[in-house]
Design an enzyme around this catalytic site. Structure first.
Site, PDB file in Angstrom:
ATOM      1  N   SER A  98     -23.826   7.766   9.732  1.00  0.00           N
ATOM      2  CA  SER A  98     -24.354   8.891  10.501  1.00  0.00           C
ATOM      3  C   SER A  98     -25.791   8.595  10.935  1.00  0.00           C
ATOM      4  O   SER A  98     -26.035   7.626  11.662  1.00  0.00           O
ATOM      5  CB  SER A  98     -24.223  10.173   9.677  1.00  0.00           C
ATOM      6  OG  SER A  98     -24.317  11.324  10.477  1.00  0.00           O
ATOM      7  N   ASP A 232     -13.110  13.217  12.276  1.00  0.00           N
ATOM      8  CA  ASP A 232     -14.535  13.486  12.158  1.00  0.00           C
ATOM      9  C   ASP A 232     -14.898  14.676  13.038  1.00  0.00           C
ATOM     10  O   ASP A 232     -14.729  14.630  14.257  1.00  0.00           O
ATOM     11  CB  ASP A 232     -15.326  12.250  12.592  1.00  0.00           C
ATOM     12  CG  ASP A 232     -16.810  12.345  12.250  1.00  0.00           C
ATOM     13  OD1 ASP A 232     -17.326  13.474  12.147  1.00  0.00           O
ATOM     14  OD2 ASP A 232     -17.436  11.292  12.091  1.00  0.00           O
ATOM     15  N   HIS A 260     -15.802  12.805   8.371  1.00  0.00           N
ATOM     16  CA  HIS A 260     -17.092  12.205   8.686  1.00  0.00           C
ATOM     17  C   HIS A 260     -17.563  11.232   7.606  1.00  0.00           C
ATOM     18  O   HIS A 260     -18.509  10.463   7.832  1.00  0.00           O
ATOM     19  CB  HIS A 260     -18.133  13.312   8.867  1.00  0.00           C
ATOM     20  CG  HIS A 260     -19.447  12.834   9.385  1.00  0.00           C
ATOM     21  ND1 HIS A 260     -19.581  12.148  10.579  1.00  0.00           N
ATOM     22  CD2 HIS A 260     -20.719  12.947   8.865  1.00  0.00           C
ATOM     23  CE1 HIS A 260     -20.857  11.864  10.786  1.00  0.00           C
ATOM     24  NE2 HIS A 260     -21.562  12.329   9.760  1.00  0.00           N
TER      25      HIS A 260
END
Length: 292
Positions: A98, A232, A260
């Protein structure tokens, strides 16, 4: 209890925490917004038999200090460079999730001679789209709303609701568990300030404001693995395909049904994919080019 000893180093007057285990090629894991070394610690004993696994808490996160200062991608990348210098490590394979993926790409752009490979996991910085929850943190007044929704009273009510739901068979998935753990870290003002500064450095009300597509095509090619969960809901998985088209030497692994945090949903598969990627790629092209 921590399964590994948390170590500390002082950089520019502030304490940075990290885990360090194993010997061999160095894998540097970089967590995302609201994350910490705990998002990766379950992978250490899966990889440290023939790799040195380094897992820091970024400034503003986990056990590390939360100073006033620079929480941009470049700021975090420079801190990681300083950590490597302090530990006497020249080159690493970067594994970023991320926000951590964005930091990994920024590190690669700034210090290409120190990067063997990139592993980008549900990475930021590869497209404009991002979940509205994160976009809301960039709105005016968020600094006044966040203390209320992160208060002990609200967290206590949410935990009570979770216990009631568990009695009827509900089990939170990896995404909910990891995000909730991160959210509970916002109980103090320093953590909230660091969270807002970090978020606003890469996101605006319209979405992600920093794009690696602006500079990666001009950077020295490096072997890259992109891992994404097909479900996600924070950053869409199709960003992986657009990145693959823009980057040479890029491989994509899609984890069907994962969210995610694919490294939490399928840790054994994730470790195997990373191990195979490292073993099957040569990551010193940029050093060769620099010495030519």
């Amino acid at each position: 209890m921590e399964p590994f000893t948390v170590r500390h180093v002082t950089l520019h007057g502030h304490e940075l925490s990290y885990l360090d285990s194993g010997k061999g090629e160095v894998l540097l894991f970089i967590h995302g917004i609201l994350g910490s070394h705990r998002n990766w610690s379950h992978l250490i004993d899966r990889l440290d038999d023939n790799h040195r696994v380094l897992v820091p808490d970024l400034f503003g996160h986990g056990h590390s200090a939360k100073p006033m200062g620079d929480y941009s991608l470049g700021g975090h990348a420079a801190t990681l460079r300083d950590l490597l210098d302090r530990l006497g490590i020249d080159r690493v394979t970067l594994v970023g999730h991320s926000l951590g993926g964005g930091i990994a790409m920024e590190f690669y752009y700034l210090f290409p001679e120190r990067v063997e490979r990139l592993v980008l996991v549900a990475s930021g910085g590869l497209g404009r789209e991002v979940n509205p929850i994160l976009r809301s943190a960039t709105l005016p007044g968020a600094e006044y709303v966040l203390p209320v929704i992160a208060s002990r009273w609200v967290r206590g009510r949410a935990e009570s609701a979770g216990r009631l739901l568990s009695k009827v068979g509900w089990k939170p998935g990896s995404d909910i568990t990891a995000i909730w753990q991160g959210f509970t870290s916002l109980g103090d003002g320093e953590s909230r300030r660091a969270f807002l500064a970090t978020t606003r450095s890469v996101i605006d009300p319209g979405g992600q404001s920093v794009s690696a597509h602006d500079y990666l095509p001009d950077a020295c090619p490096v072997p890259t693995l992109i891992v994404w969960g097909s479900r996600d809901r924070m950053i869409p998985a199709w960003h992986a395909i657009s990145a693959q088209q823009a980057m040479s030497q890029c491989r994509v692994e899609l984890f069907q049904g994962a969210g995610h945090f694919p490294h939490l949903d399928e840790p054994d598969r994730f470790a195997d994919v990373v191990r195979d990627f490292v073993a099957s790629t040569r990551g010193d092209q940029c050093s060769d080019a620099a010495g030519a």
